[in-house]
Enzyme design. Sequence first.
Site, short mmCIF file in Angstrom:
data_model
loop_
_atom_site.label_atom_id
_atom_site.label_comp_id
_atom_site.label_asym_id
_atom_site.label_seq_id
_atom_site.Cartn_x
_atom_site.Cartn_y
_atom_site.Cartn_z
N HIS A 5 9.94 19.29 18.81
CA HIS A 5 9.63 18.46 19.97
C HIS A 5 8.61 19.18 20.82
O HIS A 5 8.66 20.40 20.94
CB HIS A 5 10.89 18.16 20.79
N ASP B 128 15.56 11.51 17.18
CA ASP B 128 15.42 10.61 16.03
C ASP B 128 16.17 11.08 14.80
O ASP B 128 16.26 10.36 13.81
CB ASP B 128 13.93 10.47 15.67
N1 CMC Z 1 8.56 20.33 10.19
C1 CMC Z 1 7.90 21.47 9.81
N2 CMC Z 1 7.12 22.19 10.63
C2 CMC Z 1 7.00 21.74 11.89
C3 CMC Z 1 7.64 20.58 12.36
C4 CMC Z 1 8.46 19.86 11.45
N3 CMC Z 1 9.08 18.77 11.82
N4 CMC Z 1 7.33 20.37 13.66
C5 CMC Z 1 6.51 21.37 14.00
N5 CMC Z 1 6.31 22.21 12.95
C6 CMC Z 1 5.53 23.45 12.95
C7 CMC Z 1 4.04 23.17 12.92
O1 CMC Z 1 3.55 23.11 11.59
C8 CMC Z 1 3.48 24.34 13.69
O2 CMC Z 1 3.52 25.47 12.84
P1 CMC Z 1 2.39 26.63 12.99
O3 CMC Z 1 2.58 27.19 14.37
O4 CMC Z 1 2.69 27.59 11.89
O5 CMC Z 1 1.07 25.93 12.81
C9 CMC Z 1 4.54 24.58 14.77
O6 CMC Z 1 5.77 24.10 14.20
C10 CMC Z 1 4.28 23.85 16.09
O7 CMC Z 1 4.10 22.46 15.80
P2 CMC Z 1 3.07 21.50 16.58
O8 CMC Z 1 2.76 20.36 15.71
O9 CMC Z 1 1.94 22.33 17.13
O10 CMC Z 1 3.97 21.09 17.81
P3 CMC Z 1 3.70 19.83 18.73
O11 CMC Z 1 4.39 20.10 20.01
O12 CMC Z 1 2.25 19.50 18.78
O13 CMC Z 1 4.42 18.62 17.93
C11 CMC Z 1 6.07 17.12 17.13
C12 CMC Z 1 5.70 18.15 18.22
C13 CMC Z 1 7.33 16.37 17.58
C14 CMC Z 1 4.94 16.11 16.96
C15 CMC Z 1 6.33 17.88 15.80
O14 CMC Z 1 7.40 18.79 15.96
C16 CMC Z 1 6.61 16.93 14.63
O15 CMC Z 1 5.67 16.46 13.99
N6 CMC Z 1 7.93 16.62 14.34
C17 CMC Z 1 8.25 15.67 13.31
C18 CMC Z 1 8.11 14.24 13.85
C19 CMC Z 1 9.22 13.87 14.80
O16 CMC Z 1 10.39 14.09 14.55
N7 CMC Z 1 8.84 13.23 15.93
C20 CMC Z 1 9.78 12.71 16.91
C21 CMC Z 1 9.69 13.42 18.23
S1 CMC Z 1 11.11 13.04 19.29
C22 CMC Z 1 10.97 11.35 19.62
C23 CMC Z 1 9.91 11.04 20.59
O17 CMC Z 1 10.15 11.25 21.80
O18 CMC Z 1 8.84 10.59 20.19
#
Ligand code: CMC
Length: 427
Positions: free
Chosen positions: A306, A363
């Site tokens: 998140h 989720d």
């Molecule tokens: N599985 C594997 N690796 C992950 C995941 C995941 N679900 N989420 C983040 N990472 C890794 C990412 O690859 C990155 O690694 P590195 O630092 O080595 O490059 C690190 O963790 C940080 O991730 P980010 O994408 O920079 O973090 P963000 O804050 O931009 O993204 C997120 C947050 C929710 C989009 C992301 O965690 C994600 O894609 N999760 C899966 C989709 C999901 O469950 N979304 C629902 C969010 S809650 C409901 C809502 O309010 O929308």
Amino acid sequence: MSDKALLQYQDKTFEFPVIQGSENELAIDIKTLRAQSGMITIDPGFKNTGSCESAITFLDGEKGILRYRGYSIEDLAEKATFLEVVYLLIFRELPKADALAAFQKDIVAESHVDEEMKKILDGFPKSAHPMGVLASLTSALISFNPNSVNASSDKEMYAAIVRIVAKFPVLVAWTMRKKKGLPLDYGDDSLGYVENIHKMMFKKPSQEYTKNKVIIDALNKLLILHADHEQNCSTSTVRIVGSSHAGLFASLSAGISALWGPLHGGANQAVLEMLEAIEADGGDTKKYMAKAKDKNDPFRLMGFGHRVYKNFDPRAKIIKKAADEVLNDLGIDDPILAIAKGLEKEALEDPYFVERKLYPNVDFYSGIIYRALGIPTEMFTVMFALGRLPGWIAQWKEMRENNEPIGRPRQVYIGENFRDFVPVENR
Ligand code: CMC
């Protein structure tokens, strides 16, 4: 608070006020940055940028705190109805009994959707994704409710809010009934808001609607947990669209589109599809954990991670418990729940997830409950939208009442410098 932050660049120092929120969060007010220095800030994804001051939702991602108007999410999910939370978010206070009754009466009076809307719905193929249909229908509602809202009139604001709170569940129910080939139906004025939603979605033409307390309690909880989440992607969309003085329904329709993406609300559908795929593939969670960690594989563990929660998502805690209770009460033994719990356990012990502070989000378990309630997978994000509606409305209303300026970020241009036009024959 009269603290100042100093920015030093080359031989100049610029001064900015530091502002403090009611929960002591600090922010540097850079409104005068460009005027003072000629520079802007750059912050893709707005990871460090506050877009507004807001009195609606407080969230502390480090401590796992979520409160609507000061009330904890745990208390509200346990003790309130969804309609009370709708009122709280939009009108700032929990309603007294008479105000709640009046609100419900006004909603009932507005719960009719123009029959011509059915023609629009008819134009969609059955295969259309419900989120696309819902966004279109919400936008189409404008044509049948032509008054643009005068934001400085409480009466007009109230009328527009009641109209959408009343009609949105009908659109949600019709979207699902179209998908299932069921006749489009209306609700029952004698039912509560959430019972009525359930009735509109599920009543079969040949049967009486029967209430089920377990289902209604679970729906209330899910809708409350999704009701607001401060400046997330869809809410920021609603606020920024509304900041051009586009109307409420148009802003909401944009919010629905933003919510649809799998990194945001669309994750609940993606989680269930992922769990089903793991089950169909023999239930080998380790294989999928390895894929999630492999930087050459685009696969992500959906429902994990998140932007703001770096400890745990308080909504996920409540939903996990509710999933156990609902499945138990309904006598459902779903193998997918075991896969989800297995994945969660492995992830919470895995250095990749621990180091990156990735925890189950709202989720991860919600789809398991929706599935137990008989809601089709493609409708999951629509259920999220139904829950998020009051948050979007409250945020839109706050933005208009605060007279916020039009949202218009800047950029750092990295393209070509000036060049002379070359006629096509000389290129
Ligand atoms: N599985 C594997 N690796 C992950 C995941 C995941 N679900 N989420 C983040 N990472 C890794 C990412 O690859 C990155 O690694 P590195 O630092 O080595 O490059 C690190 O963790 C940080 O991730 P980010 O994408 O920079 O973090 P963000 O804050 O931009 O993204 C997120 C947050 C929710 C989009 C992301 O965690 C994600 O894609 N999760 C899966 C989709 C999901 O469950 N979304 C629902 C969010 S809650 C409901 C809502 O309010 O929308």
